[in-house]
Design an enzyme around this catalytic site. Structure first.
Site, mmCIF file in Angstrom:
data_model
loop_
_atom_site.group_PDB
_atom_site.id
_atom_site.type_symbol
_atom_site.label_atom_id
_atom_site.label_comp_id
_atom_site.label_asym_id
_atom_site.label_seq_id
_atom_site.Cartn_x
_atom_site.Cartn_y
_atom_site.Cartn_z
ATOM 1 N N CYS A 76 0.865 -1.178 0.000
ATOM 2 C CA CYS A 76 0.000 0.000 0.000
ATOM 3 C C CYS A 76 0.902 1.228 0.000
ATOM 4 C CB CYS A 76 -0.962 -0.020 1.183
ATOM 5 S SG CYS A 76 -0.177 -0.096 2.812
ATOM 6 N N TRP A 77 0.458 2.333 0.573
ATOM 7 C CA TRP A 77 1.244 3.566 0.531
ATOM 8 C C TRP A 77 2.414 3.538 1.512
ATOM 9 C CZ3 TRP A 77 3.461 7.378 -1.552
ATOM 10 C CH2 TRP A 77 3.843 8.527 -0.850
#
Length: 341
Positions: A93-94
């Site tokens: 993810c981020w």
């Protein structure tokens, strides 16, 4: 699940599918090449949860997230199973937080072994900057517009040399005319990501050729460390007779869409001045393409000299015919060997 460093993650990605669980908007802005987007939240859902987190708190945001995810879990699993041909997936993810951990947990419940990215996409982007700061055997091929740098660079590959094709990856040939007939460019982030993927396929212990460019290629920008590395690299400038340069410019641009070429010429109005711009437009409309090329080269030659003298520390030069690309590439390799580059 196992947590991998960015370098370990990319190495394993050579043989294992990558799942990017960020929102579609995040993925579109930039993603690891070949990664597949299985978004935990839509763009709207992500915005909603962010608002709840700020206004009500973390617990409330998590509860709302679970409400959203529940009905999607079966679809997530089916998509993951279709990807995990070898029974493994890389998930990120981020920042390497709850989104990737949650999806990896879910995938592992159905027997898929998962590896997550420590620090997430943000850490990957930091690695990108680090890797572009260290390319010890970089050679920059410089030369005036129309010298055939792109063709020579491509011929070097056929002769066993390593290259980074910046214009090919950027889908743009540089200058205001470089986008005509080329289609859409990637985002700057995605251009830099695919550039990193290309670099990691090369042997940095051996020389790597790259065509000289400005910091921007059309609408995309080179990573700052790479731009700095290019300006500090070994440089070979090819010198080609102007008549050959004129012929190449006419060949490369003379048959492109006329309305877009006209717009490109007009975009130089402030730099060329009204009188010269109108002269070039008249010549272009009358199909006097060699005269158009000569006038435009006069402008671009001045811009090139300014950039070269401002940014380039030192360089060697070589005279090439511009007529036989294969022969020119052979001479260029010989020159590099003589210089022990």
């Amino acid at each position: 699940m196992q947590i991998l460093s960015p370098n370990e993650f990319l190495t394993k990605a050579e043989n294992t599918p990558v799942v990017d669980v960020r929102s579609p908007a995040e993925y579109t802005e930039g993603h690891i090449p070949e990664a597949v987007n299985i978004a935990l939240f839509s763009n709207e859902e992500r915005a909603e949860i962010g608002t709840i987190y700020k206004q009500q708190g973390r617990t409330e945001a998590i509860e709302r997230g679970l409400d959203i995810i529940g009905p999607k879990m079966s679809r997530f699993v089916k998509e993951a199973q279709a990807l995990a041909g070898n029974g493994e997936l890389l998930v990120h993810c981020w920042r390497g937080g709850m989104r990737s951990e949650s999806m990896a947990w879910l995938f592992e419940r159905v027997g898929i072994r998962c590896f997550t990215l420590k620090g997430g996409y943000k850490a990957y982007r930091n690695l990108l900057l680090e890797e572009f700061a260290s390319i010890p055997n970089l050679i920059v091929l410089e030369g005036f517009t129309g010298s055939g740098k792109t063709e020579v660079i491509q011929e070097l590959v056929r002769q066993g040399e390593q290259i980074l094709d910046l214009e090919g990856l950027a889908n743009h040939r540089g200058s205001v005319f470089g986008g005509v007939g080329q289609g859409d460019q990637p985002t700057t982030q995605q251009f830099q990501n695919i550039l990193l993927a290309a670099l990691r396929k090369l042997d940095r212990e051996k020389r790597i050729w790259v065509e000289g460019e400005s910091k921007s290629i059309g609408h995309v920008f080179l990573p700052d460390p790479f731009w700095k590395a290019m300006n500090q690299a070994r440089i070979i400038e090819i010198e080609v007779p102007v008549e050959q340069r004129v012929k190449r410019v006419v060949k490369d641009y003379g048959q492109l869409e006329r309305s877009r070429m006209t717009d490109a010429i007009m975009s130089l109005h402030k730099r060329l001045g009204e009188q010269r711009t109108n002269l070039i437009l008249d010549l272009y409309q009358n199909n006097e393409l060699e005269q158009v090329a000569e006038l435009l080269l006069s402008y671009y030659d001045k811009a090139y000299r300014y950039s070269r003298d401002k940014y380039k520390k030192s360089y060697a030069s070589i005279d090439l015919s511009g007529k036989d690309i294969r022969e020119d590439a052979v001479k260029l390799v010989k020159k590099a060997n003589e210089l022990k580059l």
